[in-house]
Every structure is written in C-alpha cells, then in structure tokens.
Design a protein around this motif. Structure first.
Motif, PDB file in Angstrom:
ATOM      1  N   ARG A  91      13.307  -4.257  -3.051  1.00 13.37           N
ATOM      2  CA  ARG A  91      14.057  -4.099  -4.293  1.00 13.37           C
ATOM      3  C   ARG A  91      13.150  -3.677  -5.442  1.00 13.37           C
ATOM      4  NH1 ARG A  91      17.362  -9.463  -3.764  1.00 13.37           N
ATOM      5  NH2 ARG A  91      19.184  -8.689  -2.695  1.00 13.37           N
ATOM      6  N   ASN A  92      12.019  -4.351  -5.558  1.00  9.85           N
ATOM      7  CA  ASN A  92      11.090  -4.025  -6.641  1.00  9.85           C
ATOM      8  C   ASN A  92      10.612  -2.585  -6.544  1.00  9.85           C
ATOM      9  OD1 ASN A  92      11.270  -6.532  -7.849  1.00  9.85           O
ATOM     10  ND2 ASN A  92       9.526  -7.364  -6.701  1.00  9.85           N
ATOM     11  N   GLU A  93      10.297  -2.148  -5.361  1.00 10.87           N
ATOM     12  CA  GLU A  93       9.831  -0.775  -5.176  1.00 10.87           C
ATOM     13  C   GLU A  93      10.935   0.223  -5.544  1.00 10.87           C
ATOM     14  OE1 GLU A  93       7.510   2.462  -4.522  1.00 10.87           O
ATOM     15  OE2 GLU A  93       6.909   0.377  -4.738  1.00 10.87           O
ATOM     16  N   LEU A  94      12.166  -0.076  -5.133  1.00  8.70           N
ATOM     17  CA  LEU A  94      13.271   0.828  -5.440  1.00  8.70           C
ATOM     18  C   LEU A  94      13.570   0.839  -6.938  1.00  8.70           C
ATOM     19  CD1 LEU A  94      15.599   0.089  -2.419  1.00  8.70           C
ATOM     20  CD2 LEU A  94      14.170   2.100  -2.775  1.00  8.70           C
ATOM     21  N   ASN A 145       0.850  -1.191   0.000  1.00 14.75           N
ATOM     22  CA  ASN A 145       0.000   0.000   0.000  1.00 14.75           C
ATOM     23  C   ASN A 145       0.890   1.248   0.000  1.00 14.75           C
ATOM     24  OD1 ASN A 145       0.753   0.627   2.682  1.00 14.75           O
ATOM     25  ND2 ASN A 145      -0.828  -0.721   3.486  1.00 14.75           N
ATOM     26  N   GLU A 146       0.289   2.382  -0.152  1.00 17.04           N
ATOM     27  CA  GLU A 146       1.045   3.635  -0.271  1.00 17.04           C
ATOM     28  C   GLU A 146       1.859   3.939   0.981  1.00 17.04           C
ATOM     29  OE1 GLU A 146       1.638   5.476  -2.950  1.00 17.04           O
ATOM     30  OE2 GLU A 146       0.549   3.895  -3.996  1.00 17.04           O
ATOM     31  N   ASN A 147       1.332   3.600   2.163  1.00 16.14           N
ATOM     32  CA  ASN A 147       2.068   3.843   3.405  1.00 16.14           C
ATOM     33  C   ASN A 147       3.365   3.027   3.433  1.00 16.14           C
ATOM     34  OD1 ASN A 147       0.112   5.598   4.379  1.00 16.14           O
ATOM     35  ND2 ASN A 147      -0.977   3.981   5.489  1.00 16.14           N
ATOM     36  N   GLN A 148       3.291   1.765   3.002  1.00 11.30           N
ATOM     37  CA  GLN A 148       4.472   0.909   2.979  1.00 11.30           C
ATOM     38  C   GLN A 148       5.496   1.428   1.971  1.00 11.30           C
ATOM     39  OE1 GLN A 148       2.295  -2.725   2.198  1.00 11.30           O
ATOM     40  NE2 GLN A 148       2.851  -3.544   4.223  1.00 11.30           N
ATOM     41  N   LYS A 149       5.019   1.862   0.819  1.00 17.44           N
ATOM     42  CA  LYS A 149       5.915   2.397  -0.196  1.00 17.44           C
ATOM     43  C   LYS A 149       6.640   3.641   0.313  1.00 17.44           C
ATOM     44  CE  LYS A 149       3.340   0.675  -4.178  1.00 17.44           C
ATOM     45  NZ  LYS A 149       2.604   1.035  -5.397  1.00 17.44           N
TER      46      LYS A 149
END
Length: 87
Positions: free
Chosen positions: A37-40, A5-9
């Motif tokens: 890693r995927n988010e980064l 979710n946006e908070n985790q991101k």
C-alpha cells in the motif's frame, strides 16, 4: 524511507498493474500488505480498485421473488411468515 529494494518495488508495480488488486499483489510478491500500500501511495496509484463484478452478484432469493411479491402484496404476510412459506 522505504525498506524495500528497487527489485521489490518494481515487482509490486508489475504485479499490481496486471492484477489491479493489492491482496493479489501481496500473495504473488510475498511482501506485506502495508508495504505494498505504501509503495502504491508513493506512486500516486489509487489504494483500492473496484471489483470487476461489483453489484452483479445474484441473490439467494432471486428464484422466489415472484412468490415473495405475491405474499407481501396479496396476503400481507410478515417476513417471518414469508420465510416459513418459502421453506
């Protein structure tokens, strides 16, 4: 599609910006390393950050460098014999 979710991101971005380390980001957020890693990657951030002290680690043999050089050059000893001399 990401399951975060946006908070985790946002938390991943904050912690990575402070630490510069994926591993430390995982520890602090509790989110899996692959998800971090995927988010980064999606943010266009480098996957790996070079260590601050890379190449500055001291060797265990530093105190013996002079003796090792002497044994190699003057005595022409093998590595096994040099180890025996140091011990």
């Amino acid at each position: 599609m990401s399951r975060l979710n946006e908070n985790q991101k946002e938390k991943i971005r904050e912690v990575f910006q402070k630490t510069g380390s994926i591993r430390e980001t995982v520890k602090q957020t509790g989110i899996s390393r692959n998800a971090v890693r995927n988010e980064l990657r999606q943010l266009g951030r480098p996957e790996m950050v070079k260590a601050q002290n890379a190449g500055k680690r001291k060797s265990k043999l530093d105190p013996y460098n002079a003796k090792i050089a002497y044994l190699i050059q003057e005595k022409k000893l093998s590595g096994v014999r040099i180890l025996e001399e140091i011990k």
